[in-house]
Design a protein around this motif. Sequence first.
Motif, PDB file in Angstrom:
ATOM      1  N   THR A  46       0.827  -1.210   0.000  1.00  0.00           N
ATOM      2  CA  THR A  46       0.000   0.000   0.000  1.00  0.00           C
ATOM      3  C   THR A  46       0.861   1.259   0.000  1.00  0.00           C
ATOM      4  O   THR A  46       0.525   2.244  -0.668  1.00  0.00           O
ATOM      5  N   ASN A  47       1.977   1.238   0.717  1.00  0.00           N
ATOM      6  CA  ASN A  47       2.877   2.394   0.711  1.00  0.00           C
ATOM      7  C   ASN A  47       3.504   2.591  -0.662  1.00  0.00           C
ATOM      8  O   ASN A  47       3.666   3.724  -1.115  1.00  0.00           O
ATOM      9  N   TRP A  79       2.163   1.922  -3.512  1.00  0.00           N
ATOM     10  CA  TRP A  79       1.144   2.559  -4.352  1.00  0.00           C
ATOM     11  C   TRP A  79       1.054   4.043  -4.019  1.00  0.00           C
ATOM     12  O   TRP A  79       0.894   4.877  -4.908  1.00  0.00           O
ATOM     13  N   TRP A  80       1.146   4.392  -2.729  1.00  0.00           N
ATOM     14  CA  TRP A  80       1.151   5.812  -2.352  1.00  0.00           C
ATOM     15  C   TRP A  80       2.366   6.526  -2.939  1.00  0.00           C
ATOM     16  O   TRP A  80       2.280   7.674  -3.369  1.00  0.00           O
ATOM     17  N   GLN A 126       1.639   7.342  -6.458  1.00  0.00           N
ATOM     18  CA  GLN A 126       0.726   8.477  -6.550  1.00  0.00           C
ATOM     19  C   GLN A 126       1.450   9.794  -6.236  1.00  0.00           C
ATOM     20  O   GLN A 126       1.190  10.814  -6.866  1.00  0.00           O
ATOM     21  N   PHE A 127       2.368   9.754  -5.290  1.00  0.00           N
ATOM     22  CA  PHE A 127       3.156  10.943  -4.966  1.00  0.00           C
ATOM     23  C   PHE A 127       3.962  11.381  -6.181  1.00  0.00           C
ATOM     24  O   PHE A 127       3.985  12.560  -6.542  1.00  0.00           O
ATOM     25  N   TRP A 149       5.059  12.978   5.596  1.00  0.00           N
ATOM     26  CA  TRP A 149       4.443  12.042   4.652  1.00  0.00           C
ATOM     27  C   TRP A 149       2.920  12.043   4.775  1.00  0.00           C
ATOM     28  O   TRP A 149       2.205  11.945   3.787  1.00  0.00           O
ATOM     29  N   THR A 150       2.404  12.176   5.990  1.00  0.00           N
ATOM     30  CA  THR A 150       0.954  12.217   6.204  1.00  0.00           C
ATOM     31  C   THR A 150       0.332  13.392   5.448  1.00  0.00           C
ATOM     32  O   THR A 150      -0.740  13.257   4.853  1.00  0.00           O
ATOM     33  N   TYR A 206       1.501  14.783   2.710  1.00  0.00           N
ATOM     34  CA  TYR A 206       1.523  14.455   1.286  1.00  0.00           C
ATOM     35  C   TYR A 206       0.393  13.502   0.920  1.00  0.00           C
ATOM     36  O   TYR A 206      -0.232  13.639  -0.127  1.00  0.00           O
ATOM     37  N   ARG A 207       0.135  12.529   1.772  1.00  0.00           N
ATOM     38  CA  ARG A 207      -0.953  11.581   1.484  1.00  0.00           C
ATOM     39  C   ARG A 207      -2.287  12.302   1.411  1.00  0.00           C
ATOM     40  O   ARG A 207      -3.120  11.984   0.566  1.00  0.00           O
ATOM     41  N   ILE A 246      -2.267  14.219  -1.946  1.00  0.00           N
ATOM     42  CA  ILE A 246      -2.385  13.315  -3.086  1.00  0.00           C
ATOM     43  C   ILE A 246      -3.845  12.970  -3.348  1.00  0.00           C
ATOM     44  O   ILE A 246      -4.263  12.802  -4.494  1.00  0.00           O
ATOM     45  N   ALA A 247      -4.637  12.881  -2.297  1.00  0.00           N
ATOM     46  CA  ALA A 247      -6.048  12.504  -2.433  1.00  0.00           C
ATOM     47  C   ALA A 247      -6.877  13.582  -3.130  1.00  0.00           C
ATOM     48  O   ALA A 247      -7.982  13.312  -3.589  1.00  0.00           O
TER      49      ALA A 247
END
Length: 77
Positions: free
Chosen positions: A27-28, A30-31, A34-35, A62-63, A65-66, A69-70
Amino acid sequence: RAEYGIKLINQLSQDLQREYGKGYRPTNLWWFKQFYLAFPILHAVRGEFSNLRQHLRTELAWTHYRLLIAIDNQQER
């Protein structure tokens, strides 16, 4: 193609976890992808984004950025 990509990410995840630890779960990864798509390679960007480059490196975790990204709209992001 999608099946190949999933297998590739899973294998890469296993290799990275073995080498660097549990922060590289599928999952990371994939993140991370996306980043990369949301924020182009910033060292190649010049001029108006130079200040943005500095903030992306030092101000956000990082949080953050997540969360960014959404947001689909690039202007809002």
